[in-house]
Design a protein around this motif. Structure first.
Motif, PDB file in Angstrom:
ATOM      1  N   GLU A 115      -9.416 -14.536   0.072  1.00 51.28           N
ATOM      2  CA  GLU A 115      -9.051 -14.424   1.490  1.00 51.28           C
ATOM      3  C   GLU A 115     -10.112 -15.019   2.407  1.00 51.28           C
ATOM      4  OE1 GLU A 115      -9.554 -11.727  -0.418  1.00 51.28           O
ATOM      5  OE2 GLU A 115      -7.591 -10.817  -0.792  1.00 51.28           O
ATOM      6  N   LEU A 116     -11.359 -15.059   1.907  1.00 47.72           N
ATOM      7  CA  LEU A 116     -12.454 -15.557   2.739  1.00 47.72           C
ATOM      8  C   LEU A 116     -12.457 -17.081   2.749  1.00 47.72           C
ATOM      9  CD1 LEU A 116     -13.338 -12.590   2.396  1.00 47.72           C
ATOM     10  CD2 LEU A 116     -15.685 -13.405   2.124  1.00 47.72           C
TER      11      LEU A 116
ATOM     12  N   ILE B  49     -15.423  -8.807   4.566  1.00 43.40           N
ATOM     13  CA  ILE B  49     -14.481  -8.694   3.443  1.00 43.40           C
ATOM     14  C   ILE B  49     -13.218  -7.951   3.878  1.00 43.40           C
ATOM     15  CG2 ILE B  49     -14.153  -7.697   1.137  1.00 43.40           C
ATOM     16  CD1 ILE B  49     -17.225  -8.018   0.774  1.00 43.40           C
TER      17      ILE B  49
ATOM     18  N   HIS C 211      -3.419  -9.479   4.024  1.00 38.46           N
ATOM     19  CA  HIS C 211      -2.474  -8.590   3.335  1.00 38.46           C
ATOM     20  C   HIS C 211      -1.949  -7.478   4.242  1.00 38.46           C
ATOM     21  CE1 HIS C 211      -3.867 -10.649  -0.198  1.00 38.46           C
ATOM     22  NE2 HIS C 211      -5.086 -10.179  -0.054  1.00 38.46           N
TER      23      HIS C 211
ATOM     24  N   HIS D 260      -9.364  -9.267   4.357  1.00 40.84           N
ATOM     25  CA  HIS D 260      -8.363  -8.611   3.500  1.00 40.84           C
ATOM     26  C   HIS D 260      -7.204  -8.092   4.357  1.00 40.84           C
ATOM     27  CE1 HIS D 260      -6.726  -5.135   1.182  1.00 40.84           C
ATOM     28  NE2 HIS D 260      -6.784  -6.018   0.214  1.00 40.84           N
TER      29      HIS D 260
ATOM     30  N   VAL E 290     -13.273  -7.433  -7.276  1.00 35.46           N
ATOM     31  CA  VAL E 290     -13.641  -8.830  -7.032  1.00 35.46           C
ATOM     32  C   VAL E 290     -15.046  -8.915  -6.438  1.00 35.46           C
ATOM     33  CG1 VAL E 290     -12.843 -10.975  -5.953  1.00 35.46           C
ATOM     34  CG2 VAL E 290     -11.205  -9.201  -6.543  1.00 35.46           C
ATOM     35  N   VAL E 291     -15.422  -7.871  -5.712  1.00 39.75           N
ATOM     36  CA  VAL E 291     -16.732  -7.885  -5.050  1.00 39.75           C
ATOM     37  C   VAL E 291     -17.838  -7.499  -6.035  1.00 39.75           C
ATOM     38  CG1 VAL E 291     -17.970  -7.030  -3.007  1.00 39.75           C
ATOM     39  CG2 VAL E 291     -15.485  -7.120  -2.999  1.00 39.75           C
TER      40      VAL E 291
ATOM     41  N   LEU F 233     -13.837 -14.551  -3.334  1.00 34.44           N
ATOM     42  CA  LEU F 233     -12.783 -13.768  -2.675  1.00 34.44           C
ATOM     43  C   LEU F 233     -11.803 -14.737  -2.035  1.00 34.44           C
ATOM     44  CD1 LEU F 233     -15.414 -11.815  -2.678  1.00 34.44           C
ATOM     45  CD2 LEU F 233     -13.969 -10.441  -1.219  1.00 34.44           C
TER      46      LEU F 233
ATOM     47  N   PHE G 192      -9.026  -4.317  -5.696  1.00 33.05           N
ATOM     48  CA  PHE G 192      -9.519  -5.311  -4.752  1.00 33.05           C
ATOM     49  C   PHE G 192     -11.051  -5.359  -4.777  1.00 33.05           C
ATOM     50  CE2 PHE G 192     -11.149  -4.924  -0.315  1.00 33.05           C
ATOM     51  CZ  PHE G 192     -11.313  -6.272  -0.062  1.00 33.05           C
TER      52      PHE G 192
ATOM     53  N   GLU H 272     -15.223 -16.183  -9.348  1.00 36.93           N
ATOM     54  CA  GLU H 272     -15.360 -14.834  -8.774  1.00 36.93           C
ATOM     55  C   GLU H 272     -15.550 -14.893  -7.266  1.00 36.93           C
ATOM     56  OE1 GLU H 272     -14.761 -12.364 -10.663  1.00 36.93           O
ATOM     57  OE2 GLU H 272     -15.586 -12.629 -12.666  1.00 36.93           O
TER      58      GLU H 272
ATOM     59  N   ARG I 177      -1.271 -10.200  -3.560  1.00 37.06           N
ATOM     60  CA  ARG I 177      -1.068 -11.002  -2.362  1.00 37.06           C
ATOM     61  C   ARG I 177       0.414 -11.087  -2.041  1.00 37.06           C
ATOM     62  NH1 ARG I 177      -3.700 -16.627  -2.217  1.00 37.06           N
ATOM     63  NH2 ARG I 177      -4.416 -15.975  -4.244  1.00 37.06           N
TER      64      ARG I 177
ATOM     65  N   LEU J   2     -21.620 -14.803   2.408  1.00 38.13           N
ATOM     66  CA  LEU J   2     -21.582 -13.386   2.015  1.00 38.13           C
ATOM     67  C   LEU J   2     -22.742 -13.042   1.072  1.00 38.13           C
ATOM     68  CD1 LEU J   2     -20.042 -10.701   2.090  1.00 38.13           C
ATOM     69  CD2 LEU J   2     -18.645 -11.523   0.198  1.00 38.13           C
TER      70      LEU J   2
END
Lengths: 232, 741
Positions: A102-103, B407, B415, B411, B649-650, A100, B646, A98, B324, A111
């Motif tokens: 892109e990070l 974040i 993208h 992102h 995911v957080v 991210l 998106f 889980e 992506r 984070l």
């Protein structure tokens, strides 16, 4: 069913009961794990492992019993207090990380600290230290490009960054091949011992469960002690 | 029985899955909005048709029946239909003198006014009040009721002329009102065709259709999976339909009800004034078609239900499209971003290099192509900018510690395609609105020239046209002497033959000639038009096109005898300031037979016609503006769903740390800031792209009010999207459980 420890347990589950639609999923579950010790919970699909994990995280409110984490009963806490307590004292490693993608790994780990209220500089510094300790290449690589093992080790680092008293791992090696599984398992158990965390691993994998100090099987809604090497 | 219970169960299952849907029921709201907008569009079509039918009906009932068309009937009145204008818009006036006491009356009035009195429509009274000229057509003795007007907002009047105004010889014999063979007056002469209106409505209907498709497909991945599962378990099309209907029926029906509300309210509450366009919709017209409103609501609901059932993949599922971007897509976005400023500069500068006389068509084609290309690449430019700034933003969190910025920054950086899709609707909407407005403010060639003349000389010079056949000098002289002080008159005689070099003859008093820089002499003095005073040059341009020389001489404006009376007299102010046009017209109207003498700005009739066209064009904007906003809303909704995916995911992190506000700060940087940046960029680009079209002299300008209003509406939409997205993501996260997928 008692994982009795010599020191004050960081996680102490007592008489936990949960039922839904006349079906009892957990009944009289007791579990104690002290700092630096580990416990594995195994069981077939549908035995209630996820429900138990939900109760340990405070995401599911049990019908009866208590869940003491670092001295506080999260089963009785109000939402804000529970969230604060969970943020301060608990860390979780998930099956698929889980993270991210892109990070960078550092950012992923930092984070969690930022969300936990740490100062930025301290969060990033600590993230780099943890990733270094877990041998994750963290410079200039997006997390999406890491291997499965590296990603899980990043997830372990993220779970540890807020110095939790209790670390929960939900099928942490479920998505890994055998070799990677062994290295991640090694890291998981070693690092939690080093950081003096109480570790609870929920897994299907007997190899992983055997690495824990104690192993329980969730059977007929209750935890049954299982000896190492024994397969159900 | 079993089949019936299964149907009910499938419907309930569908309903339950709709209620449990994550993301704050974004799809339900989207379906509701789409149905409401579609219903509104369809009921607008009904309203347009009902309105035209009403206009036709009431105009026919009051049509003037001339003796010529009914030779067997006795005349009941003498008169004529005339026109006047207020604020550049023309309207009809009917001047009638009854010949019998029992003259039949047109609908909407109880009594014909006495000589020198007028009955006017409420809208005309209001317009005259605002000009302080309620008595313009005589003493106002009442107003015309709605049943006597083509539309409730029509400017219209019945006047009984004074003896001086009534020229019995020139007046026409009227035998009655109404009927097929009667002469229509009023709004039917000035409104656009019904077909044009219905076409303009496509500006709402097409975006509404697009929004419906977007809403139907929102969060489709989960439903496609369910559909495939039902199929795999042996469920047929009927079962899938029941599931989908159960899930979507409630918001769709609510949307249909919402969409019908405006129509039903107008029917119940009375006439409705459309904002900005300033047109009154008749409640009576809609009441005649009351049954069509629920029918349209049902039709819209049926369309949406059909879409939610039809737009599902049943067979082999295609591979899910990754959020992506593939590397080559990223390259495409970057190339498009690079092309955007070049296209803007090229569009503004390129066509202008071609000779307008020779390549007018090519210039317009190049310009239009450039605008479309710039519109298409603008979102990519914003996205690439956001990507660059996103990486910096993410790095800055090492100092600031902003989790949302971290974040969102990463992102945006990873993208650009997603960001470009997010902002595309907003950017396209702004540029499109500016272009539609520009195109509709453009006059035809003659009207443009007339507007240019007015811009140059204002009303410091007016042209007076005299119908010499019906007037005597004895009638004219006393009126001209009462013209406001400082009004100089010069008779204008166009060349009698079309030979090249023939001069336009001007004749007036010495002060009049000198007021427009002409030499005062008893002998004709010839001058080139281009070196003459601007006002004289304009007068020649509009009365004797092609005239190159003028011959001015001192002499009376109105010579003895009517035979040689000038058809045109130039009125010019002695001090170069504007003349009181309304006051002069009033003098002529009161003292002379109707329409025997008219005073207007040079090319005035062109301008009136063009103003009518512009007014018709406003309808395109009236329908087009909500249309583009609907497109923007549709695209925003589609991207909102992407944000929710998106933000999923957080969810584990936010739940475990108890930090729920993260969604607001993430959405701030992911949704709000890119959209606001696009609005700002698009306003600049739209203004640049408008530059080649803008011409102050021709009255073509980009409406800053309209641009600001659109930008404001889009900014509101952006804020709404941010709030909605954050809230929906936050709610979605509360449903997260480990293994809870």
């Amino acid at each position: 069913m008692d994982g009795a420890a010599t020191v004050e347990p960081m996680l102490a589950v007592t008489g936990l009961r949960y039922e839904v639609a006349d079906r009892v999923l957990l009944d009289g579950v007791d579990l104690k794990v002290s700092a630096g010790q580990s416990a594995a919970v195994v069981g077939p699909s549908g035995s209630g492992k996820s429900t138990l994990l939900g109760c340990l995280l405070g995401l599911i409110r049990p019908s009866a019993g208590s869940v003491q984490v670092a001295g506080g009963d999260i089963a009785k806490m109000r939402r804000r207090a529970l969230e604060r307590h969970r943020s301060r004292h608990m860390g979780v490693v998930f099956q698929f990380g889980e993270l991210l993608p892109e990070l960078t790994p550092v950012e992923n780990v930092a984070l969690a600290a930022l969300l936990g209220g740490s100062k930025a500089q301290r969060a990033y510094q600590r993230a780099e230290e943890l990733l270094g300790e877990l041998s994750v290449p963290y410079r200039g690589v997006p997390t999406g490009r890491l291997s499965g093992g590296e990603r899980q080790r990043t997830a372990v680092a993220r779970a540890l960054i807020n110095d939790p008293a209790v670390l929960l791992a939900d099928e942490p090696t479920g998505a890994l091949d055998a070799a990677t599984r062994d290295s991640v398992t090694e890291v998981l158990f070693a690092v939690t011992r080093r950081h003096d965390c109480a570790l609870v691993v929920v897994t299907h994998d007997a190899e992983v469960a055997d690495r824990a100090d104690r192993c329980w099987e969730l059977k007929n809604a209750t935890l049954v002690r299982r000896d190492p090497g024994v397969r159900s | 029985m079993r089949e019936r219970s299964l149907s009910g169960q499938l419907l309930r299952m569908g309903r339950a899955s709709g209620l449990r849907a994550g993301g704050g029921h974004v799809r339900a709201v989207a379906l509701l909005l789409a149905t409401a907008v579609l219903t509104l569009g369809l009921t607008s079509m009904v309203a347009v048709h009902a309105t035209y039918e009403g206009i036709e009906l009431r105009s026919a009932n009051r049509a003037l029946q001339f003796k010529d068309a009914f030779p067997d009937r006795h005349p009941v009145a003498l008169g004529k239909n005339d026109f006047d204008e207020i604020d550049g818009r023309q309207f009809s006036l009917v001047y009638l003198r009854p010949l019998a006491k029992d003259m039949p009356l047109p609908p909407g009035i109880d009594q014909w006014p006495a000589p020198g009195e007028a009955l006017l429509s409420p809208s005309l009274v209001q317009a005259l009040e605002s000009e302080g000229a309620v008595g313009r057509y005589g003493k106002l003795v009442g107003t015309i009721r709605d049943e006597g007007l083509a539309s409730p907002g029509e400017k219209y009047g019945y006047v009984n002329p004074t003896d001086r105004q009534l020229d019995k010889k020139a007046a026409l014999s009227i035998v009655g009102f109404g009927g097929e063979k009667g002469l229509r007056t009023g709004d039917p002469l000035f409104v656009a065709d019904e077909g044009k209106f219905l076409t303009a409505l496509y500006l709402i209907l097409l975006p509404a259709g697009a929004l419906a498709v977007v809403a139907a497909r929102m969060g489709s991945a989960g439903r496609d999976k369910r559909t495939a599962l039902v199929s795999a378990l042996g469920g047929g099309g009927r079962h899938r339909v029941l599931l989908n209907v159960g899930e979507s029926a409630a918001p769709i029906l609510a949307g249909a009800a919402l969409g019908m509300l405006p129509g039903l309210c107008v029917m119940a509450a009375g006439n409705l004034r459309l904002p900005w366009i300033n047109y009154w919709v008749s409640a009576a017209d809609l009441q005649r078609w009351w049954w069509a409103v629920p029918v349209m609501g049902c039709a819209a609901a049926a369309v949406l239900l059909l879409l939610v059932c039809a737009l599902h993949r049943t067979g082999r599922r295609r591979r899910t499209r990754a959020t992506r971007l593939a590397a080559h897509k990223g390259h495409m976005v970057r190339w498009a971003a690079l092309a955007c400023p070049l296209l803007v500069v090229g569009t503004v500068w390129g066509p202008a290099q071609l000779d307008p006389a020779q390549y007018a068509d090519l210039r317009m084609k190049l310009y239009n192509t450039g605008v479309v290309a710039a519109m298409a690449t603008l979102p990519c430019a914003v996205a690439v900018g956001a990507a660059a700034l996103g990486a910096r933003l993410a790095r800055s969190t090492r100092r600031t510690g902003g989790a949302g910025a971290l974040i969102a920054g990463r992102h945006a950086s990873a993208h650009p395609g997603v960001v470009s899709r997010l902002v595309a609707g907003v950017g396209i909407a702004l540029v499109l609105v500016s272009q539609v407005q520009l195109k509709n403010s453009q006059f035809g060639e003659s009207a443009r020239a007339a507007q240019a003349t007015v811009n140059r000389v204002g009303t410091s010079m007016l042209l007076m046209h005299i119908d010499a056949g019906v007037l005597t000098r004895q009638q004219l002289d006393p009126v001209l002497q009462r013209f406001p002080r400082g009004t100089e008159m010069i008779a204008l005689y166009p060349p009698t033959d079309s030979a090249p070099g023939a001069a336009v003859r001007l004749q007036g008093s010495c002060p009049a000639l000198q007021a427009v820089q002409l030499t005062c002499s008893r002998e004709p003095t010839s001058t080139a038009v281009r070196s003459a005073d601007q006002r004289i040059a304009e007068a020649v341009l509009w009365t004797s096109p092609g005239g190159e020389r003028i011959a001015a001489q001192q002499g009376p404006v109105l010579p003895t005898g009517t035979g040689s009376a000038p058809r045109t007299v130039v009125l010019a102010s002695s001090d170069g300031k504007d003349l009181p046009e309304a006051q002069i017209n009033q003098l002529l109207r009161d003292a002379l037979p109707l329409a025997a003498v008219t005073v207007e700005s040079p090319g005035g009739s062109w301008l009136v016609g063009a103003n009518n066209q512009v007014a018709h064009g406003r309808w395109a904007i009236f329908f087009g503006l909500p249309g583009v906003l609907i497109v923007a809303l549709g695209i925003v909704l589609a991207n909102l769903a992407e944000f929710l995916r998106f933000s999923h995911v957080v969810a584990p992190l936010s739940v475990l740390t108890g930090e729920r506000k993260i969604y607001y700060s993430t959405a701030l940087w992911t949704l709000l800031v890119p959209m606001l940046a696009t609005i700002a960029t698009s306003v600049i680009v739209a203004s640049w792209l408008a530059m080649p079209q803008v011409s102050e002299a021709n009255g073509v300008e980009l409406s800053s009010g309209m641009l600001t209003a659109t930008a404001g509406a889009l900014a509101t939409l952006a804020v709404l999207t941010w709030w909605w997205g954050s809230r929906a993501a936050q709610r979605q996260s509360s449903q997260w459980r480990p293994h809870g997928e």
